[in-house]
Design a protein around this motif. Sequence first.
Motif, PDB file in Angstrom:
ATOM      1  N   ARG A  10       1.191  -1.042  -0.028  1.00  0.00           N
ATOM      2  CA  ARG A  10       0.007   0.118   0.108  1.00  0.00           C
ATOM      3  C   ARG A  10       1.195   1.166  -0.144  1.00  0.00           C
ATOM      4  O   ARG A  10       2.139   1.377  -0.070  1.00  0.00           O
ATOM      5  N   SER A  12       1.017   3.660   2.196  1.00  0.00           N
ATOM      6  CA  SER A  12       1.047   4.175   3.698  1.00  0.00           C
ATOM      7  C   SER A  12       2.219   4.844   3.878  1.00  0.00           C
ATOM      8  O   SER A  12       3.489   4.113   3.460  1.00  0.00           O
ATOM      9  N   GLU A  42      -6.116   1.690   1.709  1.00  0.00           N
ATOM     10  CA  GLU A  42      -4.669   2.700   1.597  1.00  0.00           C
ATOM     11  C   GLU A  42      -5.600   3.069   2.362  1.00  0.00           C
ATOM     12  O   GLU A  42      -6.256   2.579   3.337  1.00  0.00           O
ATOM     13  N   GLN A  43      -4.774   2.485   4.069  1.00  0.00           N
ATOM     14  CA  GLN A  43      -5.126   3.296   5.397  1.00  0.00           C
ATOM     15  C   GLN A  43      -4.722   5.185   4.995  1.00  0.00           C
ATOM     16  O   GLN A  43      -4.962   5.843   3.899  1.00  0.00           O
ATOM     17  N   LYS A  44      -5.551   5.741   6.581  1.00  0.00           N
ATOM     18  CA  LYS A  44      -5.551   7.362   5.435  1.00  0.00           C
ATOM     19  C   LYS A  44      -4.354   7.993   5.754  1.00  0.00           C
ATOM     20  O   LYS A  44      -4.916   9.165   5.112  1.00  0.00           O
ATOM     21  N   ASP A  45      -3.416   7.713   6.407  1.00  0.00           N
ATOM     22  CA  ASP A  45      -2.042   8.503   6.054  1.00  0.00           C
ATOM     23  C   ASP A  45      -1.442   7.876   5.051  1.00  0.00           C
ATOM     24  O   ASP A  45       0.157   6.625   5.063  1.00  0.00           O
ATOM     25  N   SER A  46      -1.433   8.227   3.556  1.00  0.00           N
ATOM     26  CA  SER A  46      -1.054   7.538   2.211  1.00  0.00           C
ATOM     27  C   SER A  46      -0.435   9.157   1.587  1.00  0.00           C
ATOM     28  O   SER A  46      -0.082   9.969   1.743  1.00  0.00           O
ATOM     29  N   LYS A  70      -7.483  -5.611  -2.520  1.00  0.00           N
ATOM     30  CA  LYS A  70      -8.014  -5.791  -1.832  1.00  0.00           C
ATOM     31  C   LYS A  70      -8.010  -6.700  -0.970  1.00  0.00           C
ATOM     32  O   LYS A  70      -8.571  -7.705  -0.015  1.00  0.00           O
ATOM     33  N   ARG A  72      -7.223  -9.237   2.260  1.00  0.00           N
ATOM     34  CA  ARG A  72      -7.435  -9.169   3.941  1.00  0.00           C
ATOM     35  C   ARG A  72      -6.137  -9.796   3.914  1.00  0.00           C
ATOM     36  O   ARG A  72      -6.275  -9.944   5.385  1.00  0.00           O
TER      37      ARG A  72
END
Length: 173
Positions: A10, A12, A42-46, A70, A72
């Motif tokens: 990702r 991040s 993606e996580q919030k900080d990317s 995606k 998992r």
Amino acid sequence: MIKILFAIGRLSVGGGEKLLVRQLQHIDRQKFDPYLLTLFPEQKDSFEEMLYATVSEGAQFFETRWKKMKFRGLFDAVSWFQLIRFLRKEKFDAVATSLFSANLIVRFALLCAGAPAALVSYEHNIYADKHRWQIIADRFLARWTQKIIVDSEIVKRFTAEQERIPIDKFLTL
């Protein structure tokens, strides 16, 4: 033109992710047709916004050339099937993977897909706490990897020794 896939877990925030974004910013689009693959949501900080803002074609370029998987987890059969189908369909000339998850998943998927792409893998650090299964997987997949790119001589020596991979398989930036 060489069709090349850059794959990472990702985007991040981290050093390997930032390096990939910089590579995509500066790749010669006259010689290379770059694609991006991210395996996990993606996580919030990317670095995603940075990527869109700094690549001259911006969002339109990545609408068609960014495959967002995606996964998992490692045993997500549906995502594995989708990835293998994607690799067979796109027929990349070269694939460059970064960080352990992409190094493992994408290299193995290429083998399953029978894709003849030239394969390059990035090792960004010394991973003294790698599990035995990870070392065995990396050693096995190194057989089909043309070059393993490392950031320093110490990373090259450590990884070659830890995974028992021939030193000539490595290229130091």
